[in-house]
Design a protein around this motif. Structure first.
Motif, short mmCIF file in Angstrom:
data_model
loop_
_atom_site.label_atom_id
_atom_site.label_comp_id
_atom_site.label_asym_id
_atom_site.label_seq_id
_atom_site.Cartn_x
_atom_site.Cartn_y
_atom_site.Cartn_z
N ASP A 170 19.75 -12.00 19.63
CA ASP A 170 21.01 -11.02 20.34
C ASP A 170 21.57 -10.18 19.29
N ASP A 171 21.65 -10.79 17.90
CA ASP A 171 22.57 -10.04 16.76
C ASP A 171 21.86 -8.84 16.37
N LEU A 172 20.31 -8.93 16.62
CA LEU A 172 19.63 -7.86 15.73
C LEU A 172 20.27 -6.28 16.23
N PRO A 173 20.00 -5.47 15.03
CA PRO A 173 20.40 -3.95 15.43
C PRO A 173 19.58 -3.43 16.71
N ASP A 209 22.16 -6.37 20.52
CA ASP A 209 23.46 -6.06 20.19
C ASP A 209 23.98 -5.69 18.84
N ASN A 210 23.35 -5.74 17.92
CA ASN A 210 23.64 -5.13 16.46
C ASN A 210 25.02 -5.86 15.90
N ALA A 211 25.17 -7.10 16.17
CA ALA A 211 26.42 -7.95 15.80
C ALA A 211 26.53 -8.10 14.29
N SER A 212 27.90 -8.03 13.77
CA SER A 212 27.62 -8.34 12.48
C SER A 212 28.35 -9.44 11.88
#
Length: 794
Positions: A587-590, A593-596
């Motif tokens: 999910d967090d991948l650019p 969702d591109n989450a930091s």
């Protein structure tokens, strides 16, 4: 300071004191002449015809079933129905509420018609079929029940507001106070003010006007009721120092005299945060009540509030070591505070007063106060509190001038029946039943021996009358009251909920620690360096401050509900957290969702790179499959069924993420958003419930109930996430807030607005809670988990 708010404290209190002094002088004369003895002896002779029967097996059975068991609420109501006493019980109870809380005369045809209508409505609710009334508590004690009622009345926003307020108050009650009784008083006042509003409206208002008035009544009830835990109880308890109490009381007095709440000022020590919260809540409540007062009623409201507060202060300041209090000093503040509390409840609604209301309320208050003081006599004596009973017990041998408070109690009863309610038969029925019920409850609570010793002290001057009273206590039937049942039930529920919540928190803490201790993936000697780096990356993601809700739920359901051995399902717990962590990494991948930030730390692709993150996610999925395959304490067919179900759920999560990515920047309908939410969140929560059920070989019907619960709980959870993204604290959440708005994503908040999203969350909460009632075991943990989901701040 506005002139319209200024009241003249000495003048308003002196006038109230003069009225109370006149009432007390009248009672004093009757006590001295003992007129109550002959009057009430005759009353009891009439009253006992309906309450004291022969020694039939039915009456003996009835006496054996006396009293209300707060743990068996619905069974008690059914017992009343089967013995043919429910109608009389409700009529007596509603009549009492009309007299005590609404200040009504009950002898008019109009009042009798209203009492019958209310009693019939209560009866209908109490006798709902078991399938619709399986929760073991009154609806107003259940958040789900309260919200369902609010939906019917169109006041969902007020219900959500007061639920949040009640939870907040419960969390801020100091340990030194009786939390259950403090909450009970607050709830009682809210219900009482709502009852006033409903009684005042009748059937005339339009639905919109009715909703407006009920909304206002809930907020006013809370605002006024807040004074009980956070002024009266707080000042009575051993929480604040003497200096702090004086400072706090001065603030309350200033607010009442000026119409403006002063600043808190300097406050240090361990209680600073608590006092800051209380000051903020009371200021908000005070301002709300003040805004709702009309110019012509503002003085009356503030004067009554001041009389109430000042009389309490005088009473509270009494010292048991002071041996020279006069009867007037003991009783006049009690008359004032007991009457003022009822008058304020009416005045804050700005309701017009019917003829005789003020006098009835003024004369009635001391009846309840003396009954309460009798019931609390031993607790008050232990705490050194001065009440008529504790003072009489201490100084009766030294002070022959002291009035016996028990005699005054019966004098008040005679006065109410004949002078206030004009010898009305219904008033006699209710008041005498209430008195006998109070003595019976006291006897049951403290034991026969101690009760008899107390009676020897308080009732020895009139032995014949006392024998009559004790005969009623022993033999009279049908003297119970619905409000006492609710009181017992509410206190029992609040205590049980507190214990369950503490147990819930401890279970979560303990199981979370156990899961954390077993999650780290070991690095065997001799493995390739690249595999070692993948394990390090996986462990980095697993080490984050995760809630671990899903494996915790699985542990509780598996171990506590289905009786599986804790060590046998450890591989399942690890597999769930591995799968969940893998999904978060993706999910967090650019590209997604591109989450930091995730779990309070930089996301994995920020620490390493996207390729490492992708491979780590795949690695964790394979580890999850290995863990499931190692469930060797269960037969192979069951494990295969679990793995098949797990694969299907993982497949659906991928579908959900694809739906979520496809929806970026698009305006979704509510139905589309709920579908995305179910596939992304609900499915995983369902798996946490269903997988231990599969291992326990639970039947398909129960599994369907679990799925229904999971669906609605999962959506409620997601809505809360959306609300937290709007208004949460990034430090508590462990991730930035406002991301949804920044990314132009459709959420429950963007579709429904903040208020609409809250309503939808509570709708799903209610449906999930109702689903639990269809489970054969109705796990307490899931109830508190659902409460946590909609109340959390992270």
């Amino acid at each position: 300071m506005s002139e319209e708010y200024i009241i003249h404290a000495d003048t308003c209190y002196r006038l109230a004191e003069q009225k109370a002094a006149g009432y007390f002088a009248s009672l004093y004369k009757q006590v001295m002449e003992k007129t109550y003895v002959s009057v009430l002896t005759e009353d009891f002779e009439l009253w006992q015809r309906d309450h004291v029967r022969g020694q039939s097996w039915i009456s003996m059975f009835a006496r054996g079933k006396r009293g209300s068991d707060g743990r068996d609420y619905h069974r008690y109501i059914q017992w009343l129905k089967h013995t043919g006493t429910l109608d009389a019980y409700l009529d007596r109870s509603v009549s009492y509420i009309y007299m005590r809380d609404l200040g009504k005369a009950i002898d008019s045809p109009e009042a009798q018609a209203k009492i019958r209508r209310v009693a019939a409505d209560v009866k209908q609710r109490l006798l709902l079929p078991a399938t619709t009334n399986r929760e073991d508590r009154p609806a107003f004690v259940s958040f789900a029940g309260l919200y369902r009622w609010a939906q019917k009345e169109g006041i969902e926003t007020a219900a959500i507001w007061v639920i949040d307020k009640l939870k907040s108050v419960a969390a801020h009650i100091p340990e030194e106070m009786n939390a259950e009784h403090a909450q009970r008083k607050l709830i009682k006042i809210i219900v009482g003010v709502v009852m006033h509003a409903i009684e005042e409206m009748g059937d005339e208002p339009s639905p919109d006007e009715r909703a407006r008035r009920l909304d206002e009544a809930i907020r006013l009830g809370y605002s006024y009721g807040l004074t009980y835990p956070f002024i009266d109880d707080l000042l009575d308890a051993q929480v604040l120092t003497a200096q702090e109490k004086a400072h706090y009381s001065d603030m309350i007095r200033t607010a009442l005299l000026t119409g403006s709440v002063p600043e808190l000022g300097e406050w240090s020590g361990a209680r600073k945060a608590m006092i800051q919260y209380i000051h903020s809540e009371l200021r908000e409540a005070f301002e709300y009540m003040k805004r709702r007062q009309q110019p012509g009623t503002q003085h009356l409201f503030f004067e009554q509030a001041y009389v109430f507060f000042h009389s309490q202060e005088l009473d509270r300041a009494k010292d048991m070591t002071h041996a020279a209090y006069s009867n007037e000093e003991l009783y006049i503040p009690i008359i004032l505070k007991s009457a003022s509390s009822r008058l304020i409840a009416r005045s804050i609604l700005r309701a017009p007063l019917d003829e005789g209301f003020e006098d009835r309320t003024f004369f009635y208050g001391i009846f309840n106060q003396l009954a309460d003081d009798f019931a609390d006599m031993f607790d008050d004596r232990r705490d050194g509190a001065v009440t008529p009973y504790t003072y009489y017990l201490t100084y009766r041998d030294q002070r022959p001038d002291l009035i016996n408070p028990f005699e005054l109690y019966w004098t008040v009863i005679a006065h109410l029946i004949h002078d206030v309610y004009r010898s009305d038969a219904k008033a006699r029925e209710v008041i005498l039943a209430r008195a006998i019920n109070g003595l019976r409850r006291c006897k049951a609570r403290i034991g026969t021996e101690k009760y008899n010793r107390i009676m020897e002290i308080f009732a020895s001057e009139n032995p014949a009358f006392n024998r009559l009273v004790q005969h009623m206590v022993e033999k009279a039937e049908n003297v119970e009251f619905f409000d006492k049942l609710l009181r017992d039930q509410l206190v029992a529920i609040l205590k049980r909920d507190r214990n369950e919540k503490e147990e819930f928190a401890e279970t979560v803490k303990t199981v979370r620690r156990q899961i954390n201790d077993t999650l780290q993936i070991a690095k065997p000697d001799g493995i390739p360096a690249m595999k070692e780096s993948l394990i390090d990356a996986a462990n980095y993601s697993l080490e984050g401050d995760g809630k671990r809700l899903r494996p915790i739920v699985t542990w509780v359901m598996g171990v506590q509900e289905y009786g599986l051995r804790a060590e046998s399902i450890l591989p399942l717990l690890r597999s769930m957290e591995y799968m969940h962590t893998a999904s978060l990494i993706f999910d967090d991948l650019p590209s997604q969702d591109n989450a930091s930030i995730r779990r309070g730390r930089p996301t994995l692709h920020r620490v390493h790179n996207s390729a490492t993150a992708e491979l780590t996610g795949l690695f964790l999925i394979q580890k999850a499959i290995q863990e499931q395959a190692s469930l060797d304490r269960f037969d192979a067919k069951t494990v295969l069924a679990l793995m098949k179900y797990s694969a299907e759920m993982a497949e659906n999560v991928c579908v959900g993420q694809a739906m979520d990515l496809d929806s970026k920047g698009k305006a979704l309908t509510l139905e589309q958003l709920e579908a995305v939410c179910f596939y992304k969140t609900g499915i995983v929560f369902e798996a946490a419930l269903v997988m231990p059920a599969i291992l326990a070989q639970v039947n398909e019907k129960e599994i369907e109930v679990l799925k229904t619960f999971a669906y609605h709980a999962g959506i409620a959870f997601q809505i809360k996430d959306d609300l937290l993204d709007l208004e949460g604290d990034a430090r508590l959440l462990g991730k930035p807030v406002g991301q949804d708005a920044e990314n132009n994503n459709s959420t429950f908040v963007t579709i429904l607005g903040s208020e609409g999203a809250s309503k939808k969350m509570w709708e799903h909460y209610c449906t999930a809670m109702e689903a639990l009632q269809d489970m054969p075991r109705r796990p307490v943990f899931l109830k508190h988990l659902l409460d946590y989901m909609v109340s959390r701040n992270r």
